[in-house]
Design a protein around this motif. Structure first.
Motif, short mmCIF file in Angstrom:
data_model
loop_
_atom_site.label_atom_id
_atom_site.label_comp_id
_atom_site.label_asym_id
_atom_site.label_seq_id
_atom_site.Cartn_x
_atom_site.Cartn_y
_atom_site.Cartn_z
N ALA A 81 0.02 1.93 -0.96
CA ALA A 81 -1.02 1.18 -1.65
C ALA A 81 -0.55 -0.22 -2.01
CB ALA A 81 -1.46 1.94 -2.91
N VAL A 82 0.71 -0.33 -2.45
CA VAL A 82 1.27 -1.65 -2.75
C VAL A 82 1.29 -2.51 -1.49
CG1 VAL A 82 3.36 -2.88 -3.44
CG2 VAL A 82 2.63 -0.87 -4.72
N MET A 83 1.64 -1.91 -0.37
CA MET A 83 1.66 -2.63 0.90
C MET A 83 0.25 -3.11 1.26
SD MET A 83 2.79 -1.20 4.67
CE MET A 83 1.39 -0.04 4.72
N LEU A 96 -5.82 -2.99 -6.47
CA LEU A 96 -5.47 -1.71 -5.85
C LEU A 96 -4.06 -1.28 -6.23
CD1 LEU A 96 -6.06 0.59 -3.76
CD2 LEU A 96 -5.02 -0.91 -2.04
N GLY A 97 -3.09 -2.19 -6.12
CA GLY A 97 -1.71 -1.82 -6.39
C GLY A 97 -1.51 -1.29 -7.79
N PHE A 137 -1.19 -6.24 -0.54
CA PHE A 137 -0.84 -7.56 0.00
C PHE A 137 -1.83 -7.98 1.08
CE2 PHE A 137 3.35 -6.40 -1.78
CZ PHE A 137 3.60 -7.55 -2.50
N PHE A 138 -2.28 -7.01 1.89
CA PHE A 138 -3.29 -7.32 2.91
C PHE A 138 -4.61 -7.72 2.26
CE2 PHE A 138 -0.43 -4.55 5.44
CZ PHE A 138 -0.19 -5.41 6.49
N LEU A 139 -4.87 -7.15 1.07
CA LEU A 139 -6.09 -7.50 0.33
C LEU A 139 -5.92 -8.80 -0.45
CD1 LEU A 139 -7.02 -3.97 -1.08
CD2 LEU A 139 -8.19 -5.21 0.75
N LYS A 140 -4.73 -9.43 -0.31
CA LYS A 140 -4.40 -10.70 -0.97
C LYS A 140 -4.45 -10.60 -2.48
CE LYS A 140 -5.94 -13.45 3.00
NZ LYS A 140 -6.83 -14.53 3.48
N LYS A 188 -11.63 -0.41 -1.88
CA LYS A 188 -11.41 -1.57 -2.75
C LYS A 188 -12.00 -2.83 -2.13
CE LYS A 188 -9.59 -4.38 -5.78
NZ LYS A 188 -10.20 -4.53 -7.13
N ALA A 189 -11.92 -2.95 -0.80
CA ALA A 189 -12.41 -4.14 -0.12
C ALA A 189 -13.93 -4.21 -0.04
CB ALA A 189 -11.82 -4.20 1.29
#
Length: 282
Positions: A251-253, A88-89, A256-259, A23-24
């Motif tokens: 994935a939800v976690m 992503l989430g 958050f890292f992917l903002k 995703k990133a």
């Protein structure tokens, strides 16, 4: 907890992680092509080093391996589009949750797995979670809003397809590594189709920009699939995909890292899907 569930949980974490890395990436199609190409190379190298032979119990099982590769290829193709169209989430929850319900229903109706009241409640929660994730869009635009998530829903169908193929091949004594290798080779043309516009330029650009990320993602993807296959080998398919789909929480976690900004309703929906997955695995 026995070895099977532990393997499936580790596979879930790795699977969510490599999806987050994909995703990133900027050019998702070329990134996924390199990831799966590397997965094939790593699997083949592991077979050579370990001395494992490339054999199948029979031509029918080899055919199932090819069919799983067709489903995998369609999954990777729709995955790249789903990751472009949504966060992503949200997309991950729809893909994995939808696939889980499809495999669970197939396993219960046609493979003779017993469906308890708790498992039925789990399936209902998954469907409710998918609706919750899309609740705001449905209110604003109606059914037309689901067009943005069509790739996620299609991906869920193909995920269910390759899971069932893998289970059938493994139940006929196929070895996980040859099975996965065939699937990766068969899926590559689909990914080539995804980068048919200037493929060499796109692939070289991704390699030049993110060489270490490609290496890590390919390693995570290979590990997640192979660990899952070994876990599936000693678990029922409905249980296996349910437990592996605890990756929805991971994935939800990672989102958050992917903002990514999940709304409160979308976060509730993703967690509801994850809870449904856990109930289905009981």
């Amino acid at each position: 907890m026995t070895l099977g569930p532990l393997l499936l949980l580790l596979s879930a974490l790795l699977h969510a992680a490599w999806n987050a890395l994909a995703k990133a990436s900027k050019d998702k199609e070329s990134f996924l092509f390199l990831t799966i190409l590397l997965s094939g190379i790593l699997t083949a190298s592991t077979m050579v080093i370990s001395g494992q032979k490339f054999i199948f119990p029979g031509p029918q099982i080899f055919g199932i391996a090819v069919l799983s590769g067709l489903f995998e290829g369609l999954y990777f193709l729709t995955l790249s589009k789903a990751l472009r169209a949504s966060g992503l989430g949200k997309s991950y929850a729809i893909m994995r949750g939808g696939a889980m319900v499809l495999v669970w229903a197939y396993s219960s109706l046609l493979l003779g797995e017993h469906a308890s009241h708790i498992q039925i409640m789990g399936a209902i929660l998954v469907l409710a979670g998918i609706l919750a994730i899309n609740f705001k869009d449905l209110l604003q635009s109606g059914i037309a809003s689901l067009k943005a998530d069509i790739w996620s829903f299609l991906s869920a169908l193909f995920i269910a397809g390759y899971h069932l193929c893998y289970h059938e091949a493994l139940s006929q004594e196929a070895e996980p590594m040859p099975l996965f290798l065939v699937a990766m080779v068969v899926s590559l043309p689909f990914l080539l189709f995804g980068i048919r516009s200037e493929p060499l330029k796109r692939v070289s650009g991704t390699l030049k920009t993110h060489p270490y990320r490609v290496l890590i993602t390919g390693t995570f993807a290979t590990s997640s699939f192979l660990i899952f296959l070994y876990g599936l080998r000693i678990s029922a398919p409905g249980f296996a995909i349910s437990l592996r789909n605890s990756s929805i929480f991971f994935a939800v976690m990672f989102s958050f890292f992917l903002k990514e900004s999940l709304s409160r309703m979308q976060l509730i929906g993703a967690c509801t899907i994850g809870l449904g997955a856990l109930l289905l695995s009981l």
